[in-house]
Design an enzyme around this catalytic site. Structure first.
Site, PDB file in Angstrom:
ATOM      1  N   HIS A 149       5.502  -0.049   8.370  1.00  0.00           N
ATOM      2  CA  HIS A 149       4.447   0.755   8.973  1.00  0.00           C
ATOM      3  C   HIS A 149       3.547  -0.084   9.894  1.00  0.00           C
ATOM      4  O   HIS A 149       3.358   0.236  11.052  1.00  0.00           O
ATOM      5  CB  HIS A 149       3.621   1.374   7.840  1.00  0.00           C
ATOM      6  CG  HIS A 149       3.299   0.379   6.731  1.00  0.00           C
ATOM      7  ND1 HIS A 149       4.270  -0.266   6.021  1.00  0.00           N
ATOM      8  CD2 HIS A 149       2.122  -0.095   6.269  1.00  0.00           C
ATOM      9  CE1 HIS A 149       3.714  -1.081   5.148  1.00  0.00           C
ATOM     10  NE2 HIS A 149       2.409  -1.014   5.284  1.00  0.00           N
TER      11      HIS A 149
ATOM     12  N   ASP B 257      -5.906   0.587   9.665  1.00  0.00           N
ATOM     13  CA  ASP B 257      -6.113   1.104   8.316  1.00  0.00           C
ATOM     14  C   ASP B 257      -4.787   1.675   7.844  1.00  0.00           C
ATOM     15  O   ASP B 257      -4.058   2.278   8.632  1.00  0.00           O
ATOM     16  CB  ASP B 257      -7.209   2.172   8.291  1.00  0.00           C
ATOM     17  CG  ASP B 257      -7.789   2.332   6.887  1.00  0.00           C
ATOM     18  OD1 ASP B 257      -8.297   1.333   6.343  1.00  0.00           O
ATOM     19  OD2 ASP B 257      -7.724   3.431   6.328  1.00  0.00           O
TER      20      ASP B 257
ATOM     21  N   ASP C 192       4.055  -2.951  -2.736  1.00  0.00           N
ATOM     22  CA  ASP C 192       5.395  -3.398  -2.325  1.00  0.00           C
ATOM     23  C   ASP C 192       6.426  -3.393  -3.452  1.00  0.00           C
ATOM     24  O   ASP C 192       7.583  -3.004  -3.219  1.00  0.00           O
ATOM     25  CB  ASP C 192       5.335  -4.798  -1.690  1.00  0.00           C
ATOM     26  CG  ASP C 192       4.888  -4.746  -0.238  1.00  0.00           C
ATOM     27  OD1 ASP C 192       4.875  -3.646   0.334  1.00  0.00           O
ATOM     28  OD2 ASP C 192       4.565  -5.809   0.316  1.00  0.00           O
TER      29      ASP C 192
ATOM     30  N   ALA D   5      -6.687 -13.422   7.526  1.00  0.00           N
ATOM     31  CA  ALA D   5      -6.050 -14.436   8.377  1.00  0.00           C
ATOM     32  C   ALA D   5      -4.553 -14.148   8.558  1.00  0.00           C
ATOM     33  O   ALA D   5      -3.988 -14.400   9.627  1.00  0.00           O
ATOM     34  CB  ALA D   5      -6.244 -15.819   7.770  1.00  0.00           C
TER      35      ALA D   5
HETATM   36  P1  IMP Z   1      -5.363  -1.965   4.542  1.00  0.00           P
HETATM   37  O1  IMP Z   1      -5.955  -0.814   5.271  1.00  0.00           O
HETATM   38  O2  IMP Z   1      -4.351  -2.743   5.346  1.00  0.00           O
HETATM   39  O3  IMP Z   1      -6.403  -2.835   3.896  1.00  0.00           O
HETATM   40  O4  IMP Z   1      -4.513  -1.335   3.340  1.00  0.00           O
HETATM   41  C1  IMP Z   1      -5.118  -0.525   2.336  1.00  0.00           C
HETATM   42  C2  IMP Z   1      -4.321  -0.615   1.053  1.00  0.00           C
HETATM   43  O5  IMP Z   1      -3.016  -0.052   1.242  1.00  0.00           O
HETATM   44  C3  IMP Z   1      -4.059  -2.037   0.544  1.00  0.00           C
HETATM   45  O6  IMP Z   1      -5.115  -2.478  -0.260  1.00  0.00           O
HETATM   46  C4  IMP Z   1      -2.791  -1.853  -0.250  1.00  0.00           C
HETATM   47  O7  IMP Z   1      -3.075  -1.334  -1.529  1.00  0.00           O
HETATM   48  C5  IMP Z   1      -2.052  -0.797   0.522  1.00  0.00           C
HETATM   49  N1  IMP Z   1      -1.141  -1.415   1.503  1.00  0.00           N
HETATM   50  C6  IMP Z   1      -1.352  -1.573   2.829  1.00  0.00           C
HETATM   51  N2  IMP Z   1      -0.304  -2.148   3.419  1.00  0.00           N
HETATM   52  C7  IMP Z   1       0.599  -2.378   2.436  1.00  0.00           C
HETATM   53  C8  IMP Z   1       1.886  -2.967   2.437  1.00  0.00           C
HETATM   54  O8  IMP Z   1       2.432  -3.410   3.465  1.00  0.00           O
HETATM   55  N3  IMP Z   1       2.499  -3.020   1.252  1.00  0.00           N
HETATM   56  C9  IMP Z   1       1.960  -2.559   0.109  1.00  0.00           C
HETATM   57  N4  IMP Z   1       0.752  -2.014   0.036  1.00  0.00           N
HETATM   58  C10 IMP Z   1       0.064  -1.912   1.213  1.00  0.00           C
END
Ligand code: IMP
Length: 195
Positions: A176, A68, A151, A10
């Site tokens: 990102h 992703d 983070d 969400a």
């Molecule tokens: P997702 O593809 O957005 O689910 O990200 C995959 C994984 O990357 C997450 O479970 C986090 O461990 C890491 N991740 C993604 N975005 C962030 C962020 O903005 N800060 C910190 N870790 C992140």
């Protein structure tokens, strides 16, 4: 204009929705009748984003996109990368992932890392991808209570604190995901003649 975002997070929906503006209404997989978990079994970040977008597109026929993200650490050959969510265990355990990362970087002086997000869009039957990258460094100890995931150990280039020590607005402006979403929004606005 209706567009499906292949996530059930969400927080992500609210963030992207506010950037897209009034002309667009985002719908979730669940609202479009896709209630099962969307597979992400590819060996790359791009592959996973495309796999998720294709999966919901095949089932709904709607214009849709998926994101992703991975953390790519130079000294670890790009790991955890596509496995960022499941680095320590299959259970998406943020604390365990962070501890494993710091453990694997003990004694490592090259701390360079980057977050990379890929958004895959299927729009009017064509596939597009958008990328957002933020370069930075991995700290030696966690600090800050905001954000999520890695983070507390990531200091973006040009900053003097971790993502977890920033407000959400400060992080989104340079992150990102913020950059990838901005590229998606620019494309959709251009396509729809929105200035
Ligand atoms: P997702 O593809 O957005 O689910 O990200 C995959 C994984 O990357 C997450 O479970 C986090 O461990 C890491 N991740 C993604 N975005 C962030 C962020 O903005 N800060 C910190 N870790 C992140």
């Amino acid at each position: 204009m209706k567009i499906l975002f292949a996530t059930n997070n969400a927080h992500k929906i609210a963030e992207v929705s506010s950037m897209l503006g009034n002309g667009f209404s985002l719908i979730t997989p669940r609202e479009a009748g896709v209630t099962e978990e969307i597979p992400e079994t590819q060996p790359t970040i791009e592959g996973n984003a495309l796999q998720k977008a294709r999966y919901v597109h095949e089932r709904t026929g709607l214009d849709c996109f998926a994101d992703d993200t991975g953390l790519e650490v130079a000294a670890l050959g790009g790991a955890p990368g596509v496995r960022s969510a499941r680095y320590a265990t299959e259970g998406h355990d943020f604390d365990a992932n962070l501890r494993l990362l710091l453990h694997n970087m003990e004694g490592v002086t090259d701390r360079r890392a980057r977050f990379r997000t890929v958004i895959a869009l299927i729009w009017r039957g064509e596939e597009y991808t958008f990328e957002g990258i933020v370069e930075g460094e991995i700290t030696r100890t966690p600090s800050g209570a905001g954000g999520f995931g890695y983070d507390p150990v990531f200091v973006p280039e040009g900053a003097s604190c971790t993502f977890a020590e920033m407000t959400a607005a400060e992080k989104n402006a340079i992150s990102h995901r913020g950059r990838a979403v901005a590229a998606l929004v620019r494309f959709l606005h251009e396509q729809c003649g929105i200035r």
